[in-house]
Design an enzyme around this catalytic site. Sequence first.
Site, PDB file in Angstrom:
ATOM      1  N   SER A 246       4.758   4.191   3.361  1.00  0.00           N
ATOM      2  CA  SER A 246       5.037   5.692   3.328  1.00  0.00           C
ATOM      3  C   SER A 246       5.730   6.062   3.526  1.00  0.00           C
ATOM      4  O   SER A 246       5.085   6.507   5.190  1.00  0.00           O
ATOM      5  CB  SER A 246       3.613   6.313   3.111  1.00  0.00           C
ATOM      6  OG  SER A 246       3.089   5.890   1.401  1.00  0.00           O
TER       7      SER A 246
ATOM      8  N   THR B 202      -9.506   2.575  -2.169  1.00  0.00           N
ATOM      9  CA  THR B 202      -8.822   1.134  -2.093  1.00  0.00           C
ATOM     10  C   THR B 202      -8.811   1.303  -0.701  1.00  0.00           C
ATOM     11  O   THR B 202      -8.613   0.031  -0.290  1.00  0.00           O
ATOM     12  CB  THR B 202      -7.715   1.611  -2.479  1.00  0.00           C
ATOM     13  OG1 THR B 202      -7.318   2.766  -2.538  1.00  0.00           O
ATOM     14  CG2 THR B 202      -7.891   1.374  -4.360  1.00  0.00           C
TER      15      THR B 202
ATOM     16  N   LYS C 275      -2.356  -3.591  -9.949  1.00  0.00           N
ATOM     17  CA  LYS C 275      -1.481  -2.818 -10.287  1.00  0.00           C
ATOM     18  C   LYS C 275       0.045  -2.703 -10.071  1.00  0.00           C
ATOM     19  O   LYS C 275       1.404  -3.263 -10.800  1.00  0.00           O
ATOM     20  CB  LYS C 275      -2.486  -1.715 -10.821  1.00  0.00           C
ATOM     21  CG  LYS C 275      -3.585  -1.668 -12.132  1.00  0.00           C
ATOM     22  CD  LYS C 275      -2.937  -1.599 -13.268  1.00  0.00           C
ATOM     23  CE  LYS C 275      -4.515  -1.695 -14.666  1.00  0.00           C
ATOM     24  NZ  LYS C 275      -4.638  -0.506 -14.803  1.00  0.00           N
TER      25      LYS C 275
ATOM     26  N   ARG D 184       3.136  -4.642 -11.539  1.00  0.00           N
ATOM     27  CA  ARG D 184       4.321  -4.175 -11.914  1.00  0.00           C
ATOM     28  C   ARG D 184       5.741  -4.235 -11.345  1.00  0.00           C
ATOM     29  O   ARG D 184       6.717  -4.865 -11.941  1.00  0.00           O
ATOM     30  CB  ARG D 184       3.795  -2.950 -12.125  1.00  0.00           C
ATOM     31  CG  ARG D 184       4.451  -2.244 -13.421  1.00  0.00           C
ATOM     32  CD  ARG D 184       4.667  -0.313 -13.844  1.00  0.00           C
ATOM     33  NE  ARG D 184       3.183  -0.025 -13.168  1.00  0.00           N
ATOM     34  CZ  ARG D 184       3.082   1.302 -13.027  1.00  0.00           C
ATOM     35  NH1 ARG D 184       4.201   2.094 -12.917  1.00  0.00           N
ATOM     36  NH2 ARG D 184       1.912   1.738 -12.509  1.00  0.00           N
TER      37      ARG D 184
ATOM     38  N   HIS E  74       3.789  -4.778  -1.493  1.00  0.00           N
ATOM     39  CA  HIS E  74       2.425  -5.005  -0.692  1.00  0.00           C
ATOM     40  C   HIS E  74       1.287  -4.092  -1.651  1.00  0.00           C
ATOM     41  O   HIS E  74       1.572  -3.841  -2.592  1.00  0.00           O
ATOM     42  CB  HIS E  74       3.268  -3.045   0.015  1.00  0.00           C
ATOM     43  CG  HIS E  74       1.941  -1.825   0.330  1.00  0.00           C
ATOM     44  ND1 HIS E  74       1.504  -2.539   1.551  1.00  0.00           N
ATOM     45  CD2 HIS E  74       2.008  -1.186  -0.006  1.00  0.00           C
ATOM     46  CE1 HIS E  74      -0.023  -0.671   1.112  1.00  0.00           C
ATOM     47  NE2 HIS E  74       1.127  -0.388   0.367  1.00  0.00           N
TER      48      HIS E  74
ATOM     49  N   THR F 105       3.320   9.270  -5.634  1.00  0.00           N
ATOM     50  CA  THR F 105       3.461   8.228  -4.750  1.00  0.00           C
ATOM     51  C   THR F 105       4.075   6.974  -5.846  1.00  0.00           C
ATOM     52  O   THR F 105       4.438   5.870  -5.423  1.00  0.00           O
ATOM     53  CB  THR F 105       2.306   8.011  -4.793  1.00  0.00           C
ATOM     54  OG1 THR F 105       1.433   7.550  -5.430  1.00  0.00           O
ATOM     55  CG2 THR F 105       1.647   9.031  -3.052  1.00  0.00           C
TER      56      THR F 105
ATOM     57  N   ASN G 272      -6.836  -1.947  -0.058  1.00  0.00           N
ATOM     58  CA  ASN G 272      -6.333  -2.291   1.255  1.00  0.00           C
ATOM     59  C   ASN G 272      -6.033  -2.102   2.326  1.00  0.00           C
ATOM     60  O   ASN G 272      -6.864  -1.062   2.392  1.00  0.00           O
ATOM     61  CB  ASN G 272      -5.055  -0.688   0.585  1.00  0.00           C
ATOM     62  CG  ASN G 272      -3.854  -0.572   0.526  1.00  0.00           C
ATOM     63  OD1 ASN G 272      -3.172  -1.126   1.430  1.00  0.00           O
ATOM     64  ND2 ASN G 272      -3.248   0.200   0.331  1.00  0.00           N
TER      65      ASN G 272
ATOM     66  N   CYS H  79       1.882   2.133   5.919  1.00  0.00           N
ATOM     67  CA  CYS H  79       1.461   0.282   5.765  1.00  0.00           C
ATOM     68  C   CYS H  79       2.262  -0.974   5.793  1.00  0.00           C
ATOM     69  O   CYS H  79       2.285  -1.397   5.492  1.00  0.00           O
ATOM     70  CB  CYS H  79       0.722   0.364   4.108  1.00  0.00           C
ATOM     71  SG  CYS H  79      -0.809   1.490   3.565  1.00  0.00           S
TER      72      CYS H  79
ATOM     73  N   ARG I   4       0.843  11.203  -8.008  1.00  0.00           N
ATOM     74  CA  ARG I   4       1.767  10.662  -8.848  1.00  0.00           C
ATOM     75  C   ARG I   4       3.253  10.165  -8.063  1.00  0.00           C
ATOM     76  O   ARG I   4       3.465   9.238  -8.537  1.00  0.00           O
ATOM     77  CB  ARG I   4       1.579  11.037 -10.519  1.00  0.00           C
ATOM     78  CG  ARG I   4       0.203  10.734 -11.453  1.00  0.00           C
ATOM     79  CD  ARG I   4       0.554  11.206 -12.809  1.00  0.00           C
ATOM     80  NE  ARG I   4       1.850   9.932 -13.620  1.00  0.00           N
ATOM     81  CZ  ARG I   4       1.962   9.233 -13.883  1.00  0.00           C
ATOM     82  NH1 ARG I   4       0.933   8.736 -13.508  1.00  0.00           N
ATOM     83  NH2 ARG I   4       2.764   8.295 -13.901  1.00  0.00           N
TER      84      ARG I   4
ATOM     85  N   GLU J 273      -2.492   2.896  10.965  1.00  0.00           N
ATOM     86  CA  GLU J 273      -2.623   3.768  11.106  1.00  0.00           C
ATOM     87  C   GLU J 273      -3.738   4.538  11.135  1.00  0.00           C
ATOM     88  O   GLU J 273      -4.729   5.971  11.580  1.00  0.00           O
ATOM     89  CB  GLU J 273      -2.001   4.660   9.649  1.00  0.00           C
ATOM     90  CG  GLU J 273      -2.261   4.129   8.201  1.00  0.00           C
ATOM     91  CD  GLU J 273      -2.378   4.354   7.081  1.00  0.00           C
ATOM     92  OE1 GLU J 273      -1.657   3.438   6.245  1.00  0.00           O
ATOM     93  OE2 GLU J 273      -1.977   5.790   6.894  1.00  0.00           O
TER      94      GLU J 273
END
Lengths: 149, 345, 387
Positions: free
Chosen positions: B296, B153, B239, B243, B234, B201, B266, B112, B199, B80
């Site tokens: 995204s 990041t 975190k 998760r 990814h 995302t 990232n 990404c 949020r 990108e």
Amino acid sequence: MTTHAPRFWRCIPQRYNLKGTHCTSCDEYFFPPRNICPNCRRGAELEEYAFKGTGTIVTFTTIYSATEDFERMTPYNLAIIKLDEGPRVTGQIIHSSEGVKIGMRVRPVFRILGKEGERGIIYYGTKFAPLPKLTLQECKEKKSTNGNG
Amino acid sequence: MASGIVSYGVYIPRYRIRVDEIARVWGDGNEVSESLRVFEKSVPDLDEDAVTIAVEAARNALQRCGANPDRIGAIYVGSESHPYAVKPTGTIVGEAICTSSDFTAADFEFACKAGTAAVQACLGLVTSQLIDLGLAIGADVSQGAPGDMLEYTAAAGGAAYLIGREDLAAEIEAFYSFTTDTPDFWRREGMPYPEHGGRFTGEPAYFKHVVSAAKGLMKKIGTGPKDYDYAVFHQPNGKFPVRVAKMLGFSTKQIEPGLVVPMIGNTYSGSCLIGLAATLDVAKPGDRIFVTSFGSGAGSDAFSITVKEKIDEIRCAAPSVRDYIGDAEYLDYAMYAKHKGKLKV
Amino acid sequence: MRSVSIIGIACTKFGERWDVSLRDMIAEAGVMAIEDAKITGDQIEALFVGNMSGGRFVEQEHIGALIADCAGLSRLHIPSTRVEAACASGGLALRQGVLAVASGYHDIVIAAGVEKMTDVSSGTAADALASAADREWECFFGATFPALYAMMAKLHMRRFGTTHDQMAQVAVKNHHHACFNPVAQYHMEIAIEDVDKSPMVADPLHVLDCSPISDGAAAVVLVPTETAKRFADTPIRIVASAQASDTLALHDRRDLTTLDATVHAARQAFAQAKIEPRQVDVAEVHDCFTIAEILAIEDLGFVEKGQGGPATEEGMTALGSELPINTSGGLKACGHPVGATGIKQAYEIALQLRGEAGRRQVDEAEIGLIHNVGGSGGTALVHILSR
């Protein structure tokens, strides 16, 4: 907007991959490529040759005051490097923890050499970095003895 | 007809900035690094960009296996941060690695996951025997707006994968993708920095697509988390991948070698592919790796991979991910801003 | 081939000359030279002018026609030629003038040099000067002109133990000399500490190790020696004129601490003049950077290779000493309007040999040498003059 695209494009094999020539008559290597061997002149047999890019630093300087095109990059290191096959080249040495020293061994890396402002083309090419302390072959041997031992 | 990874190569620039240093400038406190589980990120040198990173990664991939670049029939670079809006990165890479002119090229963009999309395109051409070898690259020098959460990041790095049918270091048995139109994160043409939905995302974007793609692949080929030795998800921060692994039934041990974001940030199109490379650096023949990327916009590509004998022969011939992580020089915020071109001259 | 002599000399003030243009300066120098030679304009048969880069500095080429025109000679339709060899353009113009007279083709010619460098930004000037180096294989990678000499200096320091203080002494000495030269750009003394404290340009060269950007022009009138006495009381004979070339890029040279072009041109010149280096009483050498003067006195044969630093430190090359070098102040302190330098050097030595150098006079100077280099050593010119 002035562009020097054709002049840059013509040298891309030299800029990206250090492609030169080799005279099979006198065994001298040339970079940039020569079409006429200065030793043999018309008696020469010249073939294309791609330099490995590894070499040794002969002398260098750190540039603090540069021409407009390179102002943003100062201070940067410029060196004369003797390629392993013989010819010397002028090139930048990228920043590294080892610094720059006369006699240091270097290898080629691919970097931006410059830009034609914000709208022109980007010149890519070769700069030089210190050769890693362990060569990859030594690393391979080290890892395989560790694995088997 | 088996196809997959003949070789891989990565490149991560050596400069770093600590997350705490960025937090210091914006007054965000020391908790940021803990809450993101990202401690430092990679920063490109003044003369590096997505193209130079793609070239170094590609050169490492070729060096690792010693393949003749003439065999490459396609080069797809996902990023990108392609430096040109019009003029492909792929042709510069081709010239720099000395391919012949007998290849096709095009640049990919899918946030990404542009790199994994490039892998899929190469798999198509290779498996159908339309080409011998394909080169898929994900490389970025991603930008985060100063003061925005993403600035903590957004990092620089890339990975290149040589896709083929013979001498496989790792076979890609299957892949599955899940794609929807979800505007969670975007950048308009001409704008320097991306925008994101905060949020939004998370659950409707990252988690929905990663979980759907992962479950979709496992259903398609009849596998479960216990069938795999490793998993790579990814990594926008430290975190989310932990998760999502838990949600899907993978353990932290499985994702550990591939979890590089705490140390390098990232790398966007490079993220999953560098995580996979870090896993290949340690995996043994016979090990199975489950990979799911996320881009995204939004979509996820899931892959099921089995490591082959050949990996032991070629692994040491090029630098590993840890080699690059270990070579680090730290910058303060001012130098970092200069390197990232955030200071307009 | 007949012998050639200088019967007239001229030099404008060197410096940042906001008030004059390139045309003004060349006309000024030309007129002064003709007056000094006591000839009239219509006696001139040909013009040779050294100018490195009229195109980059003032967007003007075709300098040959321009100077004939500015000199009011366009109606005489004489041949007028511009020559270019980067910083050696002036020396090259002198040689072309000498060849024209020596060959018998012409009986009275003017050799001149001019450069107008301050009408552009210093960034543009630096870039124009960089075209004296190898644009594709040195400048493209970020090399600047000072960087090339800096690399020579670093290696010279490593091989021979030359110190930066020894290099700085060149600048100190030349600034001192320039205080006695009315046309010099700088009339200020400096000390070694001043050189050290000046900003670093390219390690180890500081700002005060480098010659400045300057405007200026100079001209000399040349005739066959056999007719010289008709015009001048003290004609100065050119007993040798030599020129040599070498690779354009520094990295292609045989030895990075020697300018082979200087060595070859010097050897030829001394052979032509049938003298040894130790017989030279005074010399103007090419000190574009302090290290360049150290290399020059070695390569010209005045001292052994590697001894240029100690010799300078010991004062061998200062006014009043064994072999005064750059009594004009050199490129460093007199200034370096590129195309004019080689002719200014001839002006200075002619003045010395005539006994007209005032407070910077070298006693009983009989033989003088001038040394002009192009780029990092791609061209070198050596002339030897005698009373």
